[in-house]
Design a protein around this motif. Structure first.
Motif, PDB file in Angstrom:
ATOM      1  N   ILE A  37      21.904  37.943  73.763  1.00  8.23           N
ATOM      2  CA  ILE A  37      22.052  39.230  73.082  1.00  8.23           C
ATOM      3  C   ILE A  37      21.154  39.225  71.855  1.00  8.23           C
ATOM      4  CG2 ILE A  37      23.614  40.801  71.887  1.00  8.23           C
ATOM      5  CD1 ILE A  37      25.846  39.852  73.688  1.00  8.23           C
ATOM      6  N   VAL A  38      20.181  40.128  71.870  1.00  6.67           N
ATOM      7  CA  VAL A  38      19.205  40.243  70.796  1.00  6.67           C
ATOM      8  C   VAL A  38      19.485  41.530  70.029  1.00  6.67           C
ATOM      9  CG1 VAL A  38      16.757  40.499  70.230  1.00  6.67           C
ATOM     10  CG2 VAL A  38      17.461  38.962  72.084  1.00  6.67           C
ATOM     11  N   ALA A  39      19.620  41.433  68.712  1.00  4.57           N
ATOM     12  CA  ALA A  39      19.867  42.610  67.875  1.00  4.57           C
ATOM     13  C   ALA A  39      18.563  43.087  67.261  1.00  4.57           C
ATOM     14  CB  ALA A  39      20.867  42.278  66.781  1.00  4.57           C
ATOM     15  N   LEU A  40      18.354  44.397  67.283  1.00  5.18           N
ATOM     16  CA  LEU A  40      17.241  45.027  66.582  1.00  5.18           C
ATOM     17  C   LEU A  40      17.816  45.743  65.373  1.00  5.18           C
ATOM     18  CD1 LEU A  40      15.284  46.628  69.585  1.00  5.18           C
ATOM     19  CD2 LEU A  40      15.028  44.336  68.626  1.00  5.18           C
ATOM     20  N   ILE A  41      17.405  45.325  64.185  1.00  2.00           N
ATOM     21  CA  ILE A  41      17.946  45.949  62.973  1.00  2.00           C
ATOM     22  C   ILE A  41      16.817  46.482  62.106  1.00  2.00           C
ATOM     23  CG2 ILE A  41      19.964  44.431  62.996  1.00  2.00           C
ATOM     24  CD1 ILE A  41      18.765  43.023  60.519  1.00  2.00           C
ATOM     25  N   GLY A  42      17.157  47.399  61.232  1.00  2.65           N
ATOM     26  CA  GLY A  42      16.186  48.028  60.357  1.00  2.65           C
ATOM     27  C   GLY A  42      16.678  49.414  60.020  1.00  2.65           C
ATOM     28  N   GLU A  43      16.077  50.028  59.003  1.00  2.00           N
ATOM     29  CA  GLU A  43      16.551  51.340  58.590  1.00  2.00           C
ATOM     30  C   GLU A  43      16.103  52.416  59.569  1.00  2.00           C
ATOM     31  OE1 GLU A  43      14.432  52.712  54.886  1.00  2.00           O
ATOM     32  OE2 GLU A  43      13.704  50.658  54.980  1.00  2.00           O
ATOM     33  N   SER A  44      16.617  53.634  59.377  1.00  2.00           N
ATOM     34  CA  SER A  44      16.289  54.758  60.236  1.00  2.00           C
ATOM     35  C   SER A  44      14.781  54.967  60.272  1.00  2.00           C
ATOM     36  CB  SER A  44      16.977  56.021  59.701  1.00  2.00           C
ATOM     37  OG  SER A  44      16.729  57.119  60.535  1.00  2.00           O
ATOM     38  N   GLY A  45      14.227  55.122  61.488  1.00  2.00           N
ATOM     39  CA  GLY A  45      12.792  55.318  61.636  1.00  2.00           C
ATOM     40  C   GLY A  45      12.001  54.037  61.749  1.00  2.00           C
ATOM     41  N   SER A  46      12.682  52.894  61.815  1.00  2.81           N
ATOM     42  CA  SER A  46      11.970  51.611  61.889  1.00  2.81           C
ATOM     43  C   SER A  46      11.454  51.313  63.289  1.00  2.81           C
ATOM     44  CB  SER A  46      12.886  50.476  61.427  1.00  2.81           C
ATOM     45  OG  SER A  46      14.015  50.365  62.280  1.00  2.81           O
ATOM     46  N   GLY A  47      11.939  52.049  64.298  1.00  2.00           N
ATOM     47  CA  GLY A  47      11.478  51.831  65.671  1.00  2.00           C
ATOM     48  C   GLY A  47      12.470  51.123  66.559  1.00  2.00           C
ATOM     49  N   LYS A  48      13.690  50.894  66.071  1.00  2.00           N
ATOM     50  CA  LYS A  48      14.690  50.138  66.844  1.00  2.00           C
ATOM     51  C   LYS A  48      14.955  50.770  68.219  1.00  2.00           C
ATOM     52  CE  LYS A  48      18.109  50.704  63.933  1.00  2.00           C
ATOM     53  NZ  LYS A  48      17.548  51.640  62.947  1.00  2.00           N
ATOM     54  N   THR A  49      15.377  52.027  68.201  1.00  2.00           N
ATOM     55  CA  THR A  49      15.721  52.699  69.455  1.00  2.00           C
ATOM     56  C   THR A  49      14.485  52.927  70.314  1.00  2.00           C
ATOM     57  OG1 THR A  49      17.654  53.773  68.468  1.00  2.00           O
ATOM     58  CG2 THR A  49      16.749  54.778  70.442  1.00  2.00           C
ATOM     59  N   THR A  50      13.356  53.221  69.699  1.00  2.00           N
ATOM     60  CA  THR A  50      12.118  53.439  70.462  1.00  2.00           C
ATOM     61  C   THR A  50      11.753  52.194  71.257  1.00  2.00           C
ATOM     62  OG1 THR A  50      11.326  55.002  68.792  1.00  2.00           O
ATOM     63  CG2 THR A  50       9.680  54.055  70.258  1.00  2.00           C
ATOM     64  N   ILE A  51      11.854  51.029  70.638  1.00  2.00           N
ATOM     65  CA  ILE A  51      11.545  49.776  71.340  1.00  2.00           C
ATOM     66  C   ILE A  51      12.572  49.512  72.432  1.00  2.00           C
ATOM     67  CG2 ILE A  51      11.431  47.266  71.052  1.00  2.00           C
ATOM     68  CD1 ILE A  51      10.285  47.853  68.203  1.00  2.00           C
ATOM     69  N   ALA A  52      13.849  49.743  72.118  1.00  2.00           N
ATOM     70  CA  ALA A  52      14.902  49.523  73.119  1.00  2.00           C
ATOM     71  C   ALA A  52      14.695  50.415  74.333  1.00  2.00           C
ATOM     72  CB  ALA A  52      16.267  49.766  72.488  1.00  2.00           C
ATOM     73  N   ALA A  57      22.441  39.998  79.756  1.00  2.00           N
ATOM     74  CA  ALA A  57      21.683  40.011  78.509  1.00  2.00           C
ATOM     75  C   ALA A  57      21.886  41.371  77.844  1.00  2.00           C
ATOM     76  CB  ALA A  57      20.210  39.759  78.780  1.00  2.00           C
ATOM     77  N   GLY A  58      21.657  41.418  76.543  1.00  2.00           N
ATOM     78  CA  GLY A  58      21.849  42.672  75.840  1.00  2.00           C
ATOM     79  C   GLY A  58      20.850  42.855  74.717  1.00  2.00           C
ATOM     80  N   VAL A  59      20.523  44.112  74.455  1.00  2.00           N
ATOM     81  CA  VAL A  59      19.779  44.491  73.260  1.00  2.00           C
ATOM     82  C   VAL A  59      20.721  45.363  72.455  1.00  2.00           C
ATOM     83  CG1 VAL A  59      17.837  45.810  72.336  1.00  2.00           C
ATOM     84  CG2 VAL A  59      17.520  44.376  74.349  1.00  2.00           C
ATOM     85  N   TYR A  60      21.035  44.936  71.234  1.00  3.04           N
ATOM     86  CA  TYR A  60      22.014  45.629  70.412  1.00  3.04           C
ATOM     87  C   TYR A  60      21.305  46.255  69.220  1.00  3.04           C
ATOM     88  CZ  TYR A  60      26.751  46.597  68.790  1.00  3.04           C
ATOM     89  OH  TYR A  60      27.914  47.238  68.425  1.00  3.04           O
ATOM     90  N   VAL A  61      21.146  47.580  69.262  1.00  2.00           N
ATOM     91  CA  VAL A  61      20.498  48.321  68.179  1.00  2.00           C
ATOM     92  C   VAL A  61      21.561  48.699  67.153  1.00  2.00           C
ATOM     93  CG1 VAL A  61      19.248  50.431  67.588  1.00  2.00           C
ATOM     94  CG2 VAL A  61      18.754  49.249  69.740  1.00  2.00           C
ATOM     95  N   SER A  62      21.339  48.329  65.909  1.00  2.00           N
ATOM     96  CA  SER A  62      22.358  48.608  64.900  1.00  2.00           C
ATOM     97  C   SER A  62      21.771  48.549  63.498  1.00  2.00           C
ATOM     98  CB  SER A  62      23.508  47.606  64.998  1.00  2.00           C
ATOM     99  OG  SER A  62      24.526  47.911  64.061  1.00  2.00           O
ATOM    100  N   HIS A  63      22.421  49.281  62.573  1.00  2.00           N
ATOM    101  CA  HIS A  63      22.103  49.108  61.158  1.00  2.00           C
ATOM    102  C   HIS A  63      23.237  48.391  60.443  1.00  2.00           C
ATOM    103  CE1 HIS A  63      24.283  53.086  61.218  1.00  2.00           C
ATOM    104  NE2 HIS A  63      24.940  52.445  60.282  1.00  2.00           N
ATOM    105  N   ASP A  64      24.314  48.074  61.176  1.00  2.00           N
ATOM    106  CA  ASP A  64      25.482  47.441  60.575  1.00  2.00           C
ATOM    107  C   ASP A  64      25.367  45.929  60.740  1.00  2.00           C
ATOM    108  OD1 ASP A  64      28.008  46.476  59.857  1.00  2.00           O
ATOM    109  OD2 ASP A  64      29.002  48.308  60.517  1.00  2.00           O
ATOM    110  N   LEU A  65      24.977  45.267  59.672  1.00  2.00           N
ATOM    111  CA  LEU A  65      24.720  43.828  59.741  1.00  2.00           C
ATOM    112  C   LEU A  65      25.985  43.024  60.021  1.00  2.00           C
ATOM    113  CD1 LEU A  65      22.237  43.633  56.757  1.00  2.00           C
ATOM    114  CD2 LEU A  65      21.692  43.435  59.176  1.00  2.00           C
TER     115      LEU A  65
END
Length: 552
Positions: free
Chosen positions: A36-51, A207-215
Motif C-alpha cells: 500500500i503506497v500513499a500519495l500525499i501533498g496539498e490540493s493540486g499537487s497531482g495526487k489524484t491525477t497520478i492515481a 496492492a493499494g494506492v491511498y490518496v490522502s492529505h490526512d497524515l
C-alpha cells in the motif's frame, strides 16, 4: 517484480486562456504486489491525477504527453480504450472520494455493487450477490444480508463509503486506488472503515494506492509514502522514515501543519458585540412519512437547543447520524422541524426556507458538506458565485465581475477559474467555491457543514485563517460542524457534542479533552487519529475502547 510501474510520466493540460501547462513533471514510482503506497501533498499537487493514470484515465482538459504507466504488464498509456476497459474493475479498481456522487440514487445498492461482475461476465448473478454479501460482512457493514436492498440515501456516509469499496472489490482487483475515502467521515466511523479496508486488503493480498492529505490516516495504512508538490515527487520512503525522519522541507511543513499546536490559535481578538445572533429552541425534527400526529417516521433530533453569540463560533461534533447536519438544515429552513423554533437576531424564522424573506436568507447562509453535489455541474464557477450577487445585491457589469474576482481571491482561487465547470476542479477547490458563494451574500451567520473535510492540512489551516480574518472584518459568526476536532478547537469558542439526535454536553473549546465528562465525549476524543504508526492497531485491541465502541 512490481505490479505497477510509472516511468518518467508527463501530463499536460490547457488553461482557460489556451496556455499549455505541464501538470505532472517526470514522475516515476513502483508498487509491489500487496503493497500500500500513499500519495500525499496539498490540493493540486497531482495526487489524484497520478492515481487515475494507473487506470489509463485523465481528467477533461488533460492529456498524456510522455512516459509509461504499466499495470500487470499492460501500458495504460498506449493501450486502446477497449483494453483499458477490460482491466478496470478486474485488474485495477477505484474507490472515489465522494461515495454519494459515485452511486445512482435510483438503483438499489446491490444492483450497483455487482455491476462490475455483470459487465465483465465474471460470474453468474446469484454468485455475485453471494460474494457481495461476503464482502459486506468483511467490511463490517450492518445487516450484510439485507443492506444491498436499500437505496444510497438510506445508509449513512460511512456505510456508503464501504459500499463503494465493495463495488471496487467485487472483481478481485490486484490494485485498488483509494481516493481520500475517509475524508468526509467522523472519527469513530473512520476507525471502522480504516480497520475494514486494512483487513480486506491484507486478506486478499491486494496492492493499494491511498490518496490522502490526512497524515494520521496514512500512518495507519501505508507501507510506503510518496510526497508530491506541483506535479513532482519531493520525497519518498517507508512510512516510518517519512513520518519520523522527513528530510525534505516541504514534507516537514506538511507534518507541521498537521500538528494541532502548529495550527492557528483559536481567535481571542474577535470583537465581542454581545447578544444571541442565532438560537435553536427545543428543535425536534426527522425524516420519512409522517403519522396522523405529524411526527415523521425517523426522529433525528430530540428537543435540541443551542445559542450562538454574535462574533463567536459554536462547534457541533458527533459521529455520522448524530443529527449535526439535520440541525444545520433546520436552522437553514431546508427541513422544517416537527416542533421548536429557530430565531435570528431575536426574531423567529419561518420553518420553511420558501417562507423566509430575502433579507433573512441573505443574513443566514449555509455551506454544504458534499462539494460534489452542492454545485450545478452545468454552471460555471463564476455563475455559481455570481448568483447571490444578482439575487441579493442586484449587481451587474463591472462591479459584478470585480466582486467575483475578489471572492475567488478571498478563498485562494485564481480569477481565471471562474470560467471552469465544477467537474474540472479538485474536491478542495470545489469546497472553496461553495464558501465563496456563501460569502457573496454578505451574511451575518454562516452554517459550515464539514467545509474543511475535503481540504489538505495546509489549505485547511489557511481556510481557518481566512474564516477568522473574515470574522474580524465582517463581524461574522459561525456554526461549525466538523469531525476534525483540531479544526474545531482552532476556530470555535464552544463545542456541542451530539449523539443519537440529543445534546450530550457543551464544552469550552479551550481544554476540550480535559473538560469532557460524558463517556461518549471521551470516546470521540480518544478516536482522533494520531500521527503514530500502529496507533489504530493498538487502539482497536484495547478492550475498554472496543467495549465503548460497541456500546455507543
Amino acid at each position: 517484480m512490481n505490479l505497477a510501474e510509472i516511468r518518467d510520466l508527463h501530463l499536460g493540460a490547457v488553461t482557460d486562456s489556451g496556455r499549455k501547462v505541464e501538470i505532472i513533471k517526470g514522475v516515476s514510482l513502483d508498487i509491489a504486489p500487496g503493497e500500500i503506497v500513499a500519495l500525499i501533498g496539498e490540493s493540486g499537487s497531482g495526487k489524484t491525477t497520478i492515481a487515475l493514470s494507473l487506470m489509463g484515465h485523465v481528467r477533461q482538459g488533460c492529456h498524456f504527453e510522455s512516459g509509461s504507466v504499466t499495470v500487470d504488464g499492460t501500458d495504460m498509456v498506449t493501450a486502446n480504450e477497449t483494453a483499458r476497459a477490460r482491466m478496470r474493475g478486474t485488474t485495477v479498481a477505484y474507490v472515489p472520494q465522494s461515495a454519494a456522487a459515485g452511486f445512482n440514487p435510483a438503483k438499489k445498492l446491490m444492483d450497483q455493487v455487482v455491476e462490475v461482475a455483470k459487465i465483465h461476465s465474471l460470474m453468474p448473478l446469484d454468485q455475485a450477490r453471494a460474494k457481495a454479501v461476503d464482502i459486506f460482512r468483511a467490511l463490517a457493514l450492518p445487516d450484510p444480508e439485507n443492506i444491498g436492498d436499500r437505496y444510497p440515501h438510506q445508509v449513512s456516509g460511512g456505510q456508503l463509503q464501504r459500499l463503494a469499496a465493495a463495488m471496487a472489490l467485487i472483481g478481485d482487483p490486484k490494485l485498488v486506488i483509494f481516493d481520500e475515502p475517509t475524508t468526509a467521515l467522523d472519527v469513530t466511523t473512520q476507525i471502522e472503515v480504516l480497520r475494514a479496508f486494512k483487513s480486506v486488503m491484507k486478506n486478499g493480498g491486494m496492492a493499494g494506492v491511498y490518496v490522502s492529505h490526512d497524515l494520521a490516516v496514512v500512518a495507519q495504512i501505508a507501507d510506503r509514502i510518496i510526497v508530491l508538490k506541483g506535479g513532482e515527487i519531493q520525497e519518498q520512503g517507508s512510512a516510518t522514515q517519512i513520518l519520523e525522519a522527513a528530510g525534505h522541507p516541504y514534507t516537514r511543513s506538511l507534518l507541521s501543519a498537521f500538528k494541532p499546536d502548529a495550527r492557528v490559535a483559536r481567535a481571542q481578538d474577535v470583537d465581542q458585540l454581545g447578544g444571541i445572533v442565532l438560537a435553536a429552541d427545543q428543535i425536534t425534527a426527522g425524516y420519512g412519512p409522517v403519522d396522523r400526529h405529524g411526527r415523521p417516521h425517523k426522529i433525528a433530533l430530540h428537543q435540541v437547543s443551542c445559542n450562538l453569540e454574535r462574533g463567536r463560533n459554536l462547534g457541533v461534533i458527533g459521529e455520522s447520524g448524530s443529527g449535526k447536519s439535520t440541525l444545520a438544515r433546520c436552522m437553514a429552513g431546508l427541513l422544517p422541524p416537527v416542533s421548536g423554533t429557530v430565531s435570528l437576531g431575536g426574531n423567529d424564522l419561518a420553518p420553511q426556507v420558501q417562507r423566509r424573506s430575502k433579507e433573512e436568507l441573505r443574513r443566514l447562509q449555509i455551506v454544504f458538506q458534499l462539494a460534489d453535489t452542492a454545485l450545478n455541474p452545468a454552471q460555471s464557477i463564476g455563475d455559481s458565485i455570481g448568483r447571490p450577487l444578482r439575487f441579493y445585491h442586484c449587481m451587474k457589469g463591472g462591479a459584478y465581475d470585480a466582486r467575483i474576482a475578489e471572492l475567488l481571491d478571498m478563498v485562494r482561487l485564481p480569477g481565471a477559474m471562474r470560467h471552469r465547470l465544477p467537474g474540472e476542479l479538485s474536491g478542495g477547490q470545489k469546497q472553496r467555491v461553495n464558501l465563496a458563494r456563501a460569502l457573496a451574500a454578505n451574511p451575518e451567520v454562516i452554517l459550515c457543514d464539514e467545509i474543511t473535510s475535503a481540504l489538505d492540512t495546509v489549505v485547511a489551516a489557511a481556510v481557518i485563517d481566512l474564516l477568522k480574518e473574515l470574522q474580524r472584518d465582517l463581524n461574522l459568526s459561525y456554526v461549525f460542524i466538523s469531525h476534525d476536532l483540531s479544526t474545531v478547537e482552532a476556530i470555535c469558542d464552544d463545542v456541542m457534542v451530539m449523539h443519537h439526535g440529543r445534546v450530550v454536553e457543551t464544552l469550552p473549546a479551550a481544554g476540550l479533552h480535559q473538560a469532557a465528562r460524558d463517556p461518549y465525549s471521551k470516546l470521540l476524543f480518544a478516536s482522533v487519529p494520531k500521527l503514530d504508526i500502529g496507533w489504530l492497531d493498538r487502539l482497536t485491541q484495547d478492550p475498554d475502547f472496543t467495549a465503548a465502541m460497541a456500546a455507543r
